[in-house]
Write an enzyme that holds these catalytic residues in place. Structure first.
Site, PDB file in Angstrom:
ATOM      1  N   GLU A 183      42.665  57.246  46.187  1.00  0.00           N
ATOM      2  CA  GLU A 183      43.384  57.556  47.442  1.00  0.00           C
ATOM      3  C   GLU A 183      44.321  58.747  47.270  1.00  0.00           C
ATOM      4  O   GLU A 183      44.476  59.557  48.184  1.00  0.00           O
ATOM      5  CB  GLU A 183      44.158  56.333  47.925  1.00  0.00           C
ATOM      6  CG  GLU A 183      43.272  55.239  48.522  1.00  0.00           C
ATOM      7  CD  GLU A 183      42.517  54.442  47.484  1.00  0.00           C
ATOM      8  OE1 GLU A 183      42.850  54.543  46.288  1.00  0.00           O
ATOM      9  OE2 GLU A 183      41.581  53.703  47.861  1.00  0.00           O
ATOM     10  N   HIS A 234      44.694  43.071  52.578  1.00  0.00           N
ATOM     11  CA  HIS A 234      43.730  43.635  53.537  1.00  0.00           C
ATOM     12  C   HIS A 234      44.139  43.358  54.980  1.00  0.00           C
ATOM     13  O   HIS A 234      43.304  43.294  55.867  1.00  0.00           O
ATOM     14  CB  HIS A 234      42.333  43.060  53.303  1.00  0.00           C
ATOM     15  CG  HIS A 234      41.692  43.513  52.023  1.00  0.00           C
ATOM     16  ND1 HIS A 234      42.011  42.978  50.811  1.00  0.00           N
ATOM     17  CD2 HIS A 234      40.757  44.464  51.764  1.00  0.00           C
ATOM     18  CE1 HIS A 234      41.295  43.561  49.868  1.00  0.00           C
ATOM     19  NE2 HIS A 234      40.526  44.466  50.407  1.00  0.00           N
TER      20      HIS A 234
HETATM   21  C1  LIG Z   1      42.792  51.404  45.234  1.00  0.00           C
HETATM   22  C2  LIG Z   1      41.695  50.740  45.985  1.00  0.00           C
HETATM   23  N1  LIG Z   1      40.978  51.458  46.869  1.00  0.00           N
HETATM   24  C3  LIG Z   1      39.978  50.873  47.573  1.00  0.00           C
HETATM   25  C4  LIG Z   1      39.685  49.555  47.400  1.00  0.00           C
HETATM   26  C5  LIG Z   1      38.570  48.897  48.220  1.00  0.00           C
HETATM   27  N2  LIG Z   1      37.510  48.423  47.314  1.00  0.00           N
HETATM   28  C6  LIG Z   1      37.465  47.159  46.885  1.00  0.00           C
HETATM   29  S1  LIG Z   1      36.260  46.899  45.749  1.00  0.00           S
HETATM   30  C7  LIG Z   1      35.724  48.501  45.888  1.00  0.00           C
HETATM   31  C8  LIG Z   1      34.592  48.961  45.038  1.00  0.00           C
HETATM   32  C9  LIG Z   1      34.875  48.664  43.589  1.00  0.00           C
HETATM   33  O1  LIG Z   1      33.872  49.141  42.765  1.00  0.00           O
HETATM   34  P1  LIG Z   1      33.940  48.933  41.203  1.00  0.00           P
HETATM   35  O2  LIG Z   1      35.279  49.290  40.689  1.00  0.00           O
HETATM   36  O3  LIG Z   1      32.775  49.625  40.613  1.00  0.00           O
HETATM   37  O4  LIG Z   1      33.822  47.347  41.025  1.00  0.00           O
HETATM   38  P2  LIG Z   1      32.569  46.413  41.446  1.00  0.00           P
HETATM   39  O5  LIG Z   1      32.785  46.041  42.873  1.00  0.00           O
HETATM   40  O6  LIG Z   1      31.338  47.185  41.224  1.00  0.00           O
HETATM   41  O7  LIG Z   1      32.674  45.210  40.565  1.00  0.00           O
HETATM   42  C10 LIG Z   1      36.513  49.212  46.793  1.00  0.00           C
HETATM   43  C11 LIG Z   1      36.332  50.618  47.149  1.00  0.00           C
HETATM   44  C12 LIG Z   1      40.486  48.839  46.478  1.00  0.00           C
HETATM   45  N3  LIG Z   1      40.309  47.535  46.261  1.00  0.00           N
HETATM   46  N4  LIG Z   1      41.473  49.455  45.788  1.00  0.00           N
END
Ligand SMILES: Cc1ncc(C[n+]2csc(CCOP(=O)(O)OP(=O)(O)O)c2C)c(N)n1
Ligand SMILES: [Mg+2]
Lengths: 330, 358
Positions: free
Chosen positions: A66, A133
């Site tokens: 972000e 959220h």
């Molecule tokens: C700082 C932040 N930005 C956006 C989000 C929204 N978000 C939740 S999970 C996710 C994807 C996460 O991907 P990854 O780190 O690869 O973990 P995975 O879901 O693949 O286990 C996003 C964008 C968040 N939780 N935290």
């Protein structure tokens, strides 16, 4: 998904999508960046179809960063572009807080440089999203000089305000209410329109009491006003639409007419934007007041997850009815 | 199949690491926790479809081996902070399925009293530091756990997790750099499961493999097949031994695959055709199942007994969670500060007669 069609019955979400699409179409300097906005069309599908139409240079799927999203928007804005940054949830704007409050907000004041960015995303509760959220972020940003903050409550305003925000020459936080996304709709005009920043609207006229509010709480106030009308009370509902700039005149004129004011918002009480509204009324319309100004807000707690807790947390129609009845009899 | 995966060139069978020292009972533990992880999630999905879990279910289908294998290398007193998909790690740490169920079902007697959802709670008795949604934040928090232990001369190791997506946050970098600068006994399990929500790993970063960042940070680095529980366990064992011996932090990259969408609502339309099926052939539980049978560690009958026992335990846990009460609405106001704050049942109902001047 295809190009949005103008006019006709339009949801709040579709109205935002239309506004974004039209501004991208009209102005090559508008582009968007954010997480999952391209290939996926955004977590809530606000940018569905944009990648196909506008290409990957103007619809940028970013890493989960972000700070970098907002920082890069500022840089592009300094180059004369009009970036629109999406936060997947408004709660994650906190991860770019420094970029917003220091880098974006203070450029114009320090060296006269314009930063025409929009940072937009879904806010608000009622969807069982829990503490990370469901937040309402307006107070943090309204407190930062140099940022503008808008919170649309209707499809018409959602479209008109996103267009105005993009055309505005300052950084604008555009806070969407995710509970409203698909729950409200209305007929929108066929022609181009904007809703200027800083103009409140009388959502329902009345002469006995003013409820000053914004975002999803406008609908709660309207429901309460409808019910009170059956008892013969005429409650006026003022929908602020923009918090910064704040339409003082509309608010004060309304309170001067009714003599009583409730300030209603979904965010917690302490330091909430309602305090600012109440203070302004107390300072500038004191002579007209026939009763204390009362705030109806969420309590000072994080937004809880469990339905019974969240239902108790969110200000509802019954809260507004009870306080209004007490104030009407004051 | 994305070429970033070590699994792509690998074998569908378990590869027993040369340095693996493991007892038969430990094999049984690994099997138990992976199965419990999967079956518990299946129960959660059912409850979600019945509307009894609200908010969402985030599956770890296909990733059970890396969660369970890495956390299993920790001992009691070693701290762990998971991500949403590390249900297996939490179970290994001793958190009971019934508590997970109550939490997902928003029950008043769940670990957070209904205030937060899914695995967003902590349990210090089980050395489990609860996560927040903001990705990357917990790495700094784990750094603080390790710093406190060092000041108090406590012999403990910490482990936390980060996704291919979460590693892009500023917070993740700040936390991991602090840990490496201080050479703290922390293991960071970096999970490349090919996606962050809809974003494929090659769009997330300029490098192919997160393990390549290890030399830059100044820590040990290792990459393993995350669909192989023995490799995941062995890599974590080495890292834990290194950390306990004063050898500093390790970044372990596990290559794996998220076979379900980001959450239950996600239709995975961004996933190329056939990709999920290819990874299904590398299912970590199936692979381990074949291994434990062929290596004579268990018989088919014993496997059936384990399955039945997991099922029975979950039947009981689901029944208990379903019977648990929802929270008292008024409890929303409790527990924000250490000191009481609200004299009124709800701030909106203040008593005008109490106002100054009345
Ligand atoms: C700082 C932040 N930005 C956006 C989000 C929204 N978000 C939740 S999970 C996710 C994807 C996460 O991907 P990854 O780190 O690869 O973990 P995975 O879901 O693949 O286990 C996003 C964008 C968040 N939780 N935290
Ligand atoms: Mg991932």
């Amino acid at each position: 998904m295809s190009a949005p069609e103008r006019g006709g019955e339009t949801t709040y979400l579709e109205a935002i999508r239309q506004g974004l699409w039209e501004e991208m179409q009209a102005d090559d300097s508008v582009f968007m960046l954010g997480e999952d906005i391209g290939l996926y069309g955004g977590a809530f599908k606000v940018t569905d179809g944009f990648l196909d139409r506008f290409g990957e240079h103007r619809i940028i799927d970013t890493p989960i960063s972000e700070g970098a999203i907002i920082g890069a928007a500022v840089g592009a804005a300094l180059m004369g572009m009009r970036p629109v940054a999406e936060m997947q949830f408004i709660d994650f704007m906190s991860c770019g807080f420094d970029m917003l409050t220091n880098v974006a907000a203070k450029n114009r004041y320090r060296w006269g440089a314009a930063v025409p960015i929009v940072v937009r995303g879904p806010a608000g509760g009622g969807v069982r999203g829990g503490p990370f959220h469901s937040g309402q972020a307006e107070s943090y940003y309204a407190h930062t000089a140099g940022l503008k903050v808008v919170c649309p409550a209707t499809a018409y305003d959602a479209k008109g305000l996103i267009k105005a925000a993009i055309r505005d020459d300052d950084p604008v936080i555009y806070q969407e209410h995710k509970y409203l996304y698909r729950r409200i709709k209305e007929d929108l005009p066929d022609e181009d329109f904007v809703v200027p920043l800083g103009s409140a609207r009388i959502a329902r006229p009345g002469r006995d009491l003013s409820i000053v509010t914004y975002a999803a709480m406008v609908h709660v106030a309207l429901e309460a006003a409808e019910e009170l009308a059956a008892d013969g009370a005429e409650v006026e509902v003022v929908d602020l639409r923009s918090l910064v700039p704040f339409d003082e005149e509309t608010v004060l004129t309304s309170v001067a007419r009714t003599g009583k004011a409730i300030v209603l918002h979904e965010a917690p009480r302490t330091g909430g934007f309602g305090a600012e509204i109440a203070a302004t009324i107390a300072e500038k319309a004191f002579e007209y007041l026939e009763a204390p100004i009362v705030r109806v807000t969420a309590p000072d707690t994080p937004v809880p997850y469990s339905p019974p807790l969240e239902d108790h947390y969110l200000p509802g129609k019954s809260d507004v009815l009870e306080i209004t009845r007490r104030l009407l009899g004051y | 199949m994305p070429d970033s995966s070590a699994v792509a060139s690998g074998t569908p069978e378990i590869v027993v690491p040369d340095d693996l020292v493991i007892e038969r009972t430990e094999h049984l533990d690994l099997y138990w926790y992976m199965l419990l992880n999967r079956r518990l999630e299946e129960r959660l999905v059912n409850l979600y479809r019945q509307g009894r879990v609200v908010g969402g279910v985030y599956r770890s289908l296909g990733q059970e081996a890396e969660s369970v294998g890495t956390a299993y290398a920790l001992r009691d007193g070693d701290y762990m902070s998971p991500l949403i998909r590390n249900l297996g790690s939490i179970l290994v740490k001793g958190v009971e399925p019934v508590d997970i169920l109550k939490q997902y079902m928003a029950k008043g007697t769940g670990p957070s009293g209904g205030k937060d959802l899914n695995v967003h709670f902590g349990d210090l008795e089980h050395d489990f530091i609860g996560p927040v949604s903001m990705l990357g934040d917990m790495i700094s928090v784990i750094a603080g756990v390790a710093l406190a232990a060092r000041i108090r001369s406590e012999d403990l190791v910490c482990m936390t997790y980060i996704g291919d997506g979460g590693f892009s946050t500023g917070a993740a970098h700040e936390g991991w750099n602090l840990i490496c600068a201080q050479q703290l006994p922390v293991i960071l399990v970096a999970e490349d499961n090919c996606y962050a929500y809809s974003t494929p790993t090659p769009i997330q970063m300029g490098n192919r493999d997160m393990v390549d960042r290890a030399p830059g940070y100044g820590c040990a680095g290792e990459q393993v097949d995350g669909n192989d529980v023995l490799q995941s366990y062995a890599a974590a064992r080495r890292a834990v031994d290194r950390a306990r011996g004063g050898g500093g932090p390790t970044l372990i990259e596990v290559k794996t695959y998220r076979r379900k969408g980001h959450a239950e609502h996600d239709d995975q339309r961004y996933v190329p055709e056939g990709e999920i099926e290819q990874w299904e052939a590398l299912d970590p539980i199936d692979r381990y199942h074949r291994y434990v049978l062929s290596a004579g560690i268990v018989t088919a009958e014993q496997v059936e007994m384990i399955e039945a026992k997991v099922g029975a335990q979950l039947d009981e846990a689901v029944a208990e969670a379903e019977a648990a009460p929802m929270p008292d609405p008024k409890s929303v106001l409790e527990g924000v500060w250490s000191t009481p704050r609200w004299p009124h049942p709800h701030p909106n109902f203040h008593d005008f007669s109490q106002e100054i001047g009345h």
